[in-house]
Design a protein around this motif. Structure first.
Motif, short mmCIF file in Angstrom:
data_model
loop_
_atom_site.label_atom_id
_atom_site.label_comp_id
_atom_site.label_asym_id
_atom_site.label_seq_id
_atom_site.Cartn_x
_atom_site.Cartn_y
_atom_site.Cartn_z
N TYR A 46 0.87 -1.18 0.00
CA TYR A 46 0.00 0.00 0.00
C TYR A 46 0.90 1.22 0.00
O TYR A 46 1.82 1.34 0.82
CB TYR A 46 -0.92 0.01 1.23
CG TYR A 46 -2.04 1.01 1.11
CD1 TYR A 46 -3.14 0.75 0.29
CD2 TYR A 46 -2.01 2.23 1.78
CE1 TYR A 46 -4.18 1.67 0.16
CE2 TYR A 46 -3.04 3.15 1.65
CZ TYR A 46 -4.12 2.86 0.84
OH TYR A 46 -5.14 3.77 0.70
N VAL A 140 3.82 -1.67 3.50
CA VAL A 140 3.49 -0.25 3.32
C VAL A 140 4.73 0.46 2.79
O VAL A 140 5.84 0.24 3.28
CB VAL A 140 3.07 0.40 4.66
CG1 VAL A 140 2.71 1.87 4.44
CG2 VAL A 140 1.90 -0.33 5.28
N ASP A 160 -1.59 5.61 -3.13
CA ASP A 160 -2.98 5.21 -2.88
C ASP A 160 -3.65 6.23 -1.96
O ASP A 160 -4.80 6.60 -2.16
CB ASP A 160 -3.03 3.82 -2.25
CG ASP A 160 -2.46 2.75 -3.16
OD1 ASP A 160 -2.81 2.74 -4.35
OD2 ASP A 160 -1.67 1.91 -2.69
N ASN A 244 -5.55 4.20 7.42
CA ASN A 244 -6.20 2.89 7.30
C ASN A 244 -7.68 3.03 7.00
O ASN A 244 -8.26 2.22 6.25
CB ASN A 244 -5.99 2.08 8.58
CG ASN A 244 -4.60 1.46 8.64
OD1 ASN A 244 -4.16 0.81 7.70
ND2 ASN A 244 -3.90 1.67 9.73
N ARG A 247 -7.96 3.74 3.37
CA ARG A 247 -7.73 2.51 2.60
C ARG A 247 -8.98 1.64 2.58
O ARG A 247 -9.38 1.12 1.53
CB ARG A 247 -6.55 1.74 3.19
CG ARG A 247 -6.28 0.42 2.48
CD ARG A 247 -5.07 -0.29 3.04
NE ARG A 247 -4.75 -1.48 2.27
CZ ARG A 247 -3.67 -2.22 2.45
NH1 ARG A 247 -2.80 -1.90 3.39
NH2 ARG A 247 -3.45 -3.29 1.70
N GLU A 251 -11.15 0.47 -0.69
CA GLU A 251 -11.36 -0.94 -1.01
C GLU A 251 -12.84 -1.29 -1.09
O GLU A 251 -13.27 -2.00 -2.00
CB GLU A 251 -10.66 -1.81 0.04
CG GLU A 251 -9.14 -1.74 -0.04
CD GLU A 251 -8.45 -2.46 1.11
OE1 GLU A 251 -7.25 -2.75 0.97
OE2 GLU A 251 -9.11 -2.72 2.14
N LEU A 256 -10.12 1.96 -5.07
CA LEU A 256 -8.70 1.62 -5.03
C LEU A 256 -8.28 1.03 -6.38
O LEU A 256 -7.23 1.38 -6.93
CB LEU A 256 -8.40 0.64 -3.90
CG LEU A 256 -6.92 0.23 -3.75
CD1 LEU A 256 -6.05 1.45 -3.52
CD2 LEU A 256 -6.75 -0.78 -2.62
#
Length: 319
Positions: A46, A140, A160, A244, A247, A251, A256
């Motif tokens: 990521y 990461v 990202d 997080n 993220r 997702e 993403l």
């Protein structure tokens, strides 16, 4: 040699990974061979971009952020884009100095890269270096930009999640954000939040976010504003949680995959543009180009027509 380095790197050899990054940074032909062989092993890391104006404390913030991520047992890669030395052409290594305590940690890989005149706050070989670290096994990868203000927006083509770090008391800081950085930030950080003016900076950012409500609703994510004092760890865990959370949002919404498709398209375009430019340089002699330039100066031909002529002669096709 390359096959041996890749094999060692895939087994977790940090020195081999470092050598491969050096090769992709300095030798375009070797970079092409290396990336073609490591590419099947990528796609797991990521990517988090850390950007913002000089003096915002990005490196100190990242130093503390690495500590929090490592507590979760994740392997961390860091690519710190530094200004180019005018004498050696290499990176000035300022960021590595601030993160040197992680140098003995086998779960942390830190690499400084020189911009070498590249605009956008990123080195040209950044994407290839990211792929090497991805294949190496990083969970990461943080990419810290050089900190040159409004042209930092290229980070959106790499990361990202983009974290924009600002601090109270920079008169043109919010203006820089208005000029484009705000559009690409997924998380805002007000670092040095113990300084006078932090509340005013928070208010301004929050107001600007309110004014862009329609944009954030369309994206399904309103960037949070995290106040930190990196030197004391204040707010660092909140920042990692925000990353997080973003993220998870990407997702669950499918964005993403969309972002990564966009990145792939931009990377292919960049490679194609670079190769066309080299083809032009290699196939046209200076006299021919100079003759065209003289005709442009004399108003015998316009710049667009001159460019068409150059491309047609270099590529062998009519543009």
């Amino acid at each position: 040699m390359i096959d041996d380095l890749i094999e060692r790197m895939l087994r977790g050899d940090k020195r081999a990974a470092a050598r491969l990054i050096t090769l992709v940074e300095n030798d375009e032909e070797k970079a092409r061979e290396i990336i073609s062989k490591v590419y099947p092993h990528t796609g797991n890391a990521y990517i988090v971009g850390i950007t913002g104006p000089p003096g915002a404390g990005k490196s100190t913030l990242l130093d503390k952020l690495i500590k929090v991520v490592r507590e979760e047992g994740k392997v961390v890669g860091v690519i710190a884009i530094d200004p180019t030395s005018p004498f050696t052409g290499g990176a000035l290594l300022g960021d590595r100095i601030r993160m040197q305590r992680h140098s003995t940690d086998p779960g942390v890989f830190i690499r400084s890269m020189a911009t070498r005149g590249s605009l956008g706050g990123l080195a040209k070989a950044t994407n290839d270096a990211i792929k090497v670290l991805d294949a190496y096994g990083c969970d990461v990868i943080f990419v810290e930009t050089v900190g040159v203000g409004q042209i930092e927006i290229d980070i959106v083509k790499t990361a990202d999640t983009v974290v924009l770090v600002t601090v109270p008391g920079l008169g043109d800081d919010i203006q820089a954000i208005k000029a484009g950085l705000m559009e690409i930030a997924d998380v805002f950080v007000i670092n040095k939040a113990d300084k006078e003016g932090a509340d005013a900076t928070y208010f301004e950012l929050n107001l600007m976010l309110d004014l862009e409500k329609e944009r954030w609703e369309k994206r399904g994510w309103r960037p949070p504003i995290i106040e930190t004092v990196a030197t004391t760890m204040r707010g660092i865990r909140d920042l990692w949680k925000a990353i997080n959370d973003h993220r998870k949002s990407l997702e669950e919404s499918g964005r993403l995959a969309e972002k990564r498709k966009f990145r792939a398209e931009e990377e292919v375009k960049t490679i194609v543009s670079g190769r066309i430019a080299r083809a032009v340089e290699e196939r046209l002699d200076d006299e021919e180009v100079s003759s065209l330039i003289e005709r442009v100066v004399k108003r015998e031909i316009d710049p667009y027509s001159a460019a068409d002529t150059v491309l047609e002669k270099a590529l062998g096709v009519k543009i």
